[in-house]
Write a protein that holds these residues in place. Structure first.
Motif, short mmCIF file in Angstrom:
data_model
loop_
_atom_site.label_atom_id
_atom_site.label_comp_id
_atom_site.label_asym_id
_atom_site.label_seq_id
_atom_site.Cartn_x
_atom_site.Cartn_y
_atom_site.Cartn_z
N HIS A 201 0.83 -1.20 0.00
CA HIS A 201 0.00 0.00 0.00
C HIS A 201 0.87 1.26 0.00
O HIS A 201 1.90 1.31 0.69
CB HIS A 201 -0.91 0.02 1.24
N ASP A 202 0.48 2.25 -0.75
CA ASP A 202 1.19 3.52 -0.80
C ASP A 202 0.64 4.47 0.27
O ASP A 202 -0.53 4.86 0.22
CB ASP A 202 1.03 4.18 -2.18
N GLU A 203 1.49 4.81 1.20
CA GLU A 203 1.20 5.80 2.24
C GLU A 203 0.15 5.35 3.27
O GLU A 203 0.37 5.41 4.47
CB GLU A 203 0.76 7.15 1.62
N ILE A 204 -1.03 4.92 2.79
CA ILE A 204 -2.10 4.51 3.70
C ILE A 204 -2.70 3.20 3.21
O ILE A 204 -2.62 2.85 2.05
CB ILE A 204 -3.21 5.58 3.82
N TYR A 205 -3.33 2.47 4.15
CA TYR A 205 -3.95 1.19 3.81
C TYR A 205 -5.12 1.43 2.85
O TYR A 205 -5.89 2.37 3.00
CB TYR A 205 -4.46 0.52 5.09
N SER A 206 -5.25 0.56 1.88
CA SER A 206 -6.32 0.72 0.89
C SER A 206 -7.01 -0.61 0.62
O SER A 206 -6.36 -1.66 0.56
CB SER A 206 -5.73 1.25 -0.42
N THR A 207 -8.33 -0.56 0.45
CA THR A 207 -9.11 -1.74 0.04
C THR A 207 -9.71 -1.53 -1.36
O THR A 207 -10.59 -2.29 -1.77
CB THR A 207 -10.25 -2.01 1.05
#
Length: 283
Positions: A201-207
């Motif tokens: 994930h780039d910078e922050i968690y993503s779904t």
């Protein structure tokens, strides 16, 4: 497609200055579960343990120990305790990586202090230390042309393993590592991993687009017939073949019960109690 490394499998094209033997070794990892009987050179074993001891360690506490097992009878008993996995018997060397706070307790008392680090954090710290050492050992072994496979089922019966290895209070076998020259025909090619978009994930968690990438991975594993003969049965359901049984179904079924194999369900379910009986405090 049976690829020899992940770069080839995922068609990743790295710049030449980002390619070296270390990257090649890491991206070519494949668990090997069949070994020749010939021993590995002593120099190779020393290189492997020196590499393991060079792994990062929290605050330089070095809260781990490595047990080298070569004795055939002991390997046989450990194999039996680890789900009767025959490759442990075949491997000329079996390393057991342990979380170890016994030495820390000893040093604290030796210096005239009271050990007060009876916490969940200390168990996690020592388990992570042991795991980092194992990964270094695995990479070192593979770089020397050896095959190996980590063994989590060493945790099936922690008390029996502790007795077999004469582990003192405050030492817990986290994982094993079977090492040796592989038998011909045991490799199947590098196994596909979840798409990078799901685990990096780039910078922050993503779904974002999670279902899309899960479905994509499912189709990859189904097409490879990865789980044929290895399906998890529910409530006595007989083994099935074919159909849409991919990573999602397999993983979901595994997660409907404690992470364990049937013969050791009661042991791994009570792992917290077992750890406390072996000298760790989980609070």
């Amino acid at each position: 497609m049976n690829a020899s490394n992940r770069l080839e499998l995922e068609e990743l094209h790295l710049a030449n200055d980002c390619l070296n033997q270390t990257i090649e070794t890491l991206t070519s990892h494949e668990s090997v579960r069949g070994f020749q009987s010939k021993p590995i050179p002593e120099g190779a074993l020393q290189a492997i343990t020196a590499s393991a001891r060079s792994a990062p360690t929290s605050s330089n506490l070095q809260a781990y120990s490595i047990i080298i097992v070569k004795n055939e009878q002991r390997k046989n008993r450990l194999a039996t305790l680890s789900g009767n996995q025959h490759f442990i018997r075949e491997a000329p060397v079996y390393l057991v990586f342990c979380a170890d706070i016994n030495r820390l307790k000893y040093v604290t008392a030796k210096q005239g202090y009271t050990f007060a680090a009876e916490t969940l954090e200390m168990f996690l710290l020592s388990a992570v230390d042991a795991s980092l050492a194992l990964q270094n050992a695995l990479v070192a072994a593979e770089s020397l042309g050896l095959g190996c496979v980590p063994v989590g089922s060493i945790r099936n019966d922690p008390k029996a393993v502790a007795k077999e290895l004469k582990l003192p209070e405050g030492v817990f076998a986290v994982a094993g590592l079977a090492i040796g020259f592989e038998r011909e025909g045991v490799r199947r090619g590098v196994k596909p991993r979840l798409p990078e978009q799901l685990t990096v994930h780039d910078e922050i968690y993503s779904t974002e687009n999670r279902d899309h990438y899960l479905n994509e991975y499912d189709q990859t594993m189904i097409s490879r017939k990865t789980y044929d003969g290895r399906r998890v049965s529910l409530a006595g359901e007989p083994e099935k073949h074919g159909g849409d049984y991919g990573w999602c179904e397999h993983t979901a079924r595994r997660c409907t019960r404690p992470e364990t194999i049937a013969v050791s369900a009661s042991l791994r379910e009570n792992l917290k109690q077992t750890l406390e009986e072996l000298g760790f405090s989980i609070r």
